[in-house]
Design a protein around this motif. Structure first.
Motif, PDB file in Angstrom:
ATOM      1  N   PHE A  39      29.113  54.007  55.268  1.00 33.67           N
ATOM      2  CA  PHE A  39      30.049  54.331  54.201  1.00 33.67           C
ATOM      3  C   PHE A  39      29.745  53.655  52.858  1.00 33.67           C
ATOM      4  N   ARG A  40      28.530  53.133  52.718  1.00 33.37           N
ATOM      5  CA  ARG A  40      28.062  52.565  51.447  1.00 33.37           C
ATOM      6  C   ARG A  40      28.929  51.410  50.935  1.00 33.37           C
ATOM      7  N   VAL A  41      29.572  50.690  51.810  1.00 31.81           N
ATOM      8  CA  VAL A  41      30.370  49.532  51.382  1.00 31.81           C
ATOM      9  C   VAL A  41      29.427  48.380  51.070  1.00 31.81           C
ATOM     10  N   GLU A  42      29.589  47.809  49.889  1.00 35.31           N
ATOM     11  CA  GLU A  42      28.772  46.658  49.488  1.00 35.31           C
ATOM     12  C   GLU A  42      29.427  45.371  49.962  1.00 35.31           C
ATOM     13  N   HIS A  43      28.603  44.408  50.346  1.00 36.54           N
ATOM     14  CA  HIS A  43      29.098  43.156  50.909  1.00 36.54           C
ATOM     15  C   HIS A  43      28.618  41.985  50.059  1.00 36.54           C
ATOM     16  N   LEU A  44      29.569  41.156  49.643  1.00 36.70           N
ATOM     17  CA  LEU A  44      29.240  40.016  48.794  1.00 36.70           C
ATOM     18  C   LEU A  44      29.825  38.751  49.401  1.00 36.70           C
ATOM     19  N   TRP A  45      28.946  37.776  49.656  1.00 39.83           N
ATOM     20  CA  TRP A  45      29.414  36.468  50.118  1.00 39.83           C
ATOM     21  C   TRP A  45      29.770  35.626  48.895  1.00 39.83           C
ATOM     22  N   ALA A  46      31.032  35.289  48.748  1.00 34.90           N
ATOM     23  CA  ALA A  46      31.461  34.490  47.591  1.00 34.90           C
ATOM     24  C   ALA A  46      32.883  33.994  47.816  1.00 34.90           C
ATOM     25  N   ASN A  47      33.224  32.899  47.181  1.00 36.63           N
ATOM     26  CA  ASN A  47      34.589  32.388  47.168  1.00 36.63           C
ATOM     27  C   ASN A  47      35.269  32.801  45.870  1.00 36.63           C
ATOM     28  N   VAL A  48      36.455  33.364  45.968  1.00 38.10           N
ATOM     29  CA  VAL A  48      37.224  33.696  44.777  1.00 38.10           C
ATOM     30  C   VAL A  48      37.900  32.429  44.269  1.00 38.10           C
ATOM     31  N   GLN A  49      37.539  32.012  43.073  1.00 38.02           N
ATOM     32  CA  GLN A  49      38.068  30.773  42.505  1.00 38.02           C
ATOM     33  C   GLN A  49      39.242  30.995  41.559  1.00 38.02           C
ATOM     34  N   GLU A  50      39.285  32.170  40.948  1.00 41.27           N
ATOM     35  CA  GLU A  50      40.349  32.453  39.985  1.00 41.27           C
ATOM     36  C   GLU A  50      40.618  33.959  39.934  1.00 41.27           C
ATOM     37  N   VAL A  51      41.882  34.306  39.755  1.00 40.36           N
ATOM     38  CA  VAL A  51      42.277  35.693  39.583  1.00 40.36           C
ATOM     39  C   VAL A  51      42.822  35.842  38.168  1.00 40.36           C
ATOM     40  N   ILE A  52      42.198  36.698  37.375  1.00 41.60           N
ATOM     41  CA  ILE A  52      42.596  36.889  35.981  1.00 41.60           C
ATOM     42  C   ILE A  52      43.468  38.127  35.866  1.00 41.60           C
ATOM     43  N   LEU A  53      44.652  37.964  35.269  1.00 45.27           N
ATOM     44  CA  LEU A  53      45.581  39.070  35.101  1.00 45.27           C
ATOM     45  C   LEU A  53      45.458  39.675  33.714  1.00 45.27           C
ATOM     46  N   GLY A  54      45.735  40.981  33.624  1.00 45.08           N
ATOM     47  CA  GLY A  54      45.707  41.667  32.343  1.00 45.08           C
ATOM     48  C   GLY A  54      47.035  41.549  31.621  1.00 45.08           C
ATOM     49  N   GLN A  55      47.175  42.204  30.493  1.00 46.33           N
ATOM     50  CA  GLN A  55      48.380  42.114  29.674  1.00 46.33           C
ATOM     51  C   GLN A  55      49.615  42.673  30.379  1.00 46.33           C
ATOM     52  N   ASP A  56      49.425  43.669  31.238  1.00 43.49           N
ATOM     53  CA  ASP A  56      50.554  44.273  31.947  1.00 43.49           C
ATOM     54  C   ASP A  56      50.823  43.616  33.297  1.00 43.49           C
ATOM     55  N   GLY A  57      50.148  42.526  33.563  1.00 33.85           N
ATOM     56  CA  GLY A  57      50.360  41.808  34.813  1.00 33.85           C
ATOM     57  C   GLY A  57      49.522  42.285  35.967  1.00 33.85           C
ATOM     58  N   GLU A  58      48.681  43.305  35.732  1.00 31.37           N
ATOM     59  CA  GLU A  58      47.809  43.783  36.795  1.00 31.37           C
ATOM     60  C   GLU A  58      46.603  42.861  36.914  1.00 31.37           C
TER      61      GLU A  58
END
Length: 508
Positions: A176-195
């Motif tokens: 199904f062409r899913v890409e796999h990335l080994w990484a730790n998410v350190q921060e989540v950045i939100l946009g102006q509308d909170g998304e």
């Protein structure tokens, strides 16, 4: 704006189940990409080793060979959950039990149930399905000549969760062409509308996506820590909040039960799941009614004094679910969405259900988000509430009074209004298909009947004998004949597993 880049944060069973569901549903859209970001530092929890029959349909739809699945994931067949000592031992006997079978009797259910209610000569499950006798004989649900995913009786699996995630991952990437990335998410950045606008990782830097799926487990990196969606705690209904878990090696000639064993104790219950090479055992309890030391001692007793020879750990369990599973451009699945004690294998069940439901209606544009989000949250909220009710049912029906834990579980204040109303109705009437009006009831009529009547919660019925004709006796006789035949002809559980590993099952 078109949704073209999807991120799944977290691997494990939840992440890779989701990747397969979405990857298959969206494969025709070559402009769309799915990337699963998995932390190299967080191991799979690995306690969710039980499934329900719906998983067979998912695995088959993904193109996964049942033979390969059984060979690679230490799989055993699961035909039932056998509930032991959930009733008072003085009234019902020591080691009293009933089966919540996976075989659904279909059109004959009503007549067989009426006959059982009239005489109650045996276990309810034995009176409506041959699977009861097959389980008690430790037989498999199929033979080596049956095609993949087909059997004489309904079944699911016990599995090694880490190996299962690995197999799902390979399939998602290759098919199904899913890409796999080994990484730790350190921060989540939100946009102006909170998304959610982007993720900052340790090894791949800043990554931008259009849509995010939170499969980060109890950490709930996106739905909780970034989007602050409240958690609905169900501790007042479901008391257990801890588990001591251990893996016990088995030898090659050990008998493998084709069912999960769930044994009640003073302040909770014990799961015992046999894989092909080990048993997974968990002592589930409420910290309000039992301390950790007592729980460890009682697990040691259950294992006949052998606990010290194995590595065990205590897992805290916060029971409940998110107020909203879908917020802005993010959906939470798996443990990030919610968690209930694994009494009825609800974790993988709800993940598979939610991921499949999401894949069927996945938005192609951000302008679709609001409408689809509202529907998804409504469905998942209803499904979670009804699953809580079904789990609570096991406790509130028990007539055990050997501890305050069981007495308090019968307090109506700890039950939902819906459960109270249903139980009141079922005191006078047999449950019917119409009582489960929504197709989003994860557990249906047969599931409730197995538990209700397994725990002797039967209605007062008048003139039942007068309504039963000779056809009823003939039907029961045929069922008994089939039960005896299957219990004698189906292979022993371990015998079939060894044949599958050696020869494989027939392809459909």
């Amino acid at each position: 704006m078109d949704i073209k880049r999807i991120a799944i944060v977290g691997g494990g069973t939840a992440g890779w189940l989701t990747a397969n569901h979405l990857g298959k549903a969206l494969l025709a859209n070559e402009q769309l990409s799915i990337t699963l970001i998995e932390s190299p530092d967080i191991p799979t929890i690995g306690v969710g080793e039980g499934t329900v029959p719906a998983i067979r349909q998912s695995l088959q739809s993904f193109g996964i060979s049942e033979t390969e699945f059984i060979r690679r994931c230490d799989v055993t067949f699961k035909q039932s959950i056998k509930f032991v000592n959930w009733l008072d031992k003085d009234k019902h006997g020591l080691q009293n039990f009933y089966h919540h079978l996976f075989d659904m009797p279909g059109s004959v259910l009503q007549e067989l149930t009426a006959r059982w209610l009239a005489n109650k000569e045996s276990h309810y499950a034995r009176s409506v399905s041959p699977q009861h006798d097959v389980c008690e004989a430790f037989r498999a649900p199929k033979s080596i000549s049956d095609p993949e995913y087909k059997g004489k009786l309904g079944y699911a699996y016990h599995l090694n969760a880490a190996k299962f995630a690995e197999l799902l991952g390979e399939n998602a990437k290759e098919r199904f062409r899913v890409e796999h990335l080994w990484a730790n998410v350190q921060e989540v950045i939100l946009g102006q509308d909170g998304e959610i606008a982007s993720l900052v990782t340790d090894s791949a830097g800043k990554l931008d996506f259009d849509f995010y799926i939170d499969c980060s487990g109890f950490a709930s990196l996106l739905i909780d820590k970034a989007l602050k969606v409240p958690f609905i705690n169900k501790a007042e209904q479901l008391f257990v909040d801890k588990a001591v878990v251990v893996q016990v090696p088995t030898v090659n000639d050990d008998i493998i039960p084709p069912f999960t064993i769930s044994t009640a104790h003073q302040a909770g219950w014990i799961w015992d799941i046999a894989l092909s090479n080990r048993r997974g055992v968990g002592f589930v309890y409420s910290s309000k009614y039992m301390d950790d030391e007592t729980a460890i001692d009682k697990l040691d007793t259950y294992l006949e004094g052998k606990l010290a020879g194995h590595k065990y750990r205590i897992i805290p369990m916060t029971v409940g679910f998110r107020e909203r599973s879908w917020e802005k451009n993010c959906v939470a699945l798996g443990l990030a969405q919610g968690f209930l004690e694994p009494l009825e294998a609800t974790s993988i069940l709800l993940t598979d259900f939610a991921a499949g439901f999401l894949a069927q209606r996945f938005p192609t544009s951000t302008c679709q988000l609001a409408a689809i989000q509202q529907r998804f949250n409504h469905v998942m909220g209803y499904a979670w509430e009804r699953v809580v009710d079904f789990i609570k049912l096991h406790y509130c029906l028990s007539d055990r009074d050997d501890s305050q834990f069981w007495i308090d579980n019968r307090d109506p204040a700890t039950m939902s209004d819906e459960l109270i109303n249903r139980l009141a109705q079922w005191q006078d009437f047999v449950p019917s298909r119409e009582d489960f009006f929504s197709k989003f009831e994860v557990f249906d009529l047969e599931n409730y009947l197995y538990v209700l009547y397994g725990m002797q919660h039967t209605p007062e019925l008048r003139q039942m004998n007068a309504e039963l004709g000779p056809e009823s006796s003939a039907l029961q006789h045929r069922l008994n004949t089939v039960a005896k035949q299957l219990a004698g002809e189906l292979p022993q559980h371990r015998e079939l597993l060894e044949k599958i590993k050696r020869y494989g099952l027939q392809k459909l």
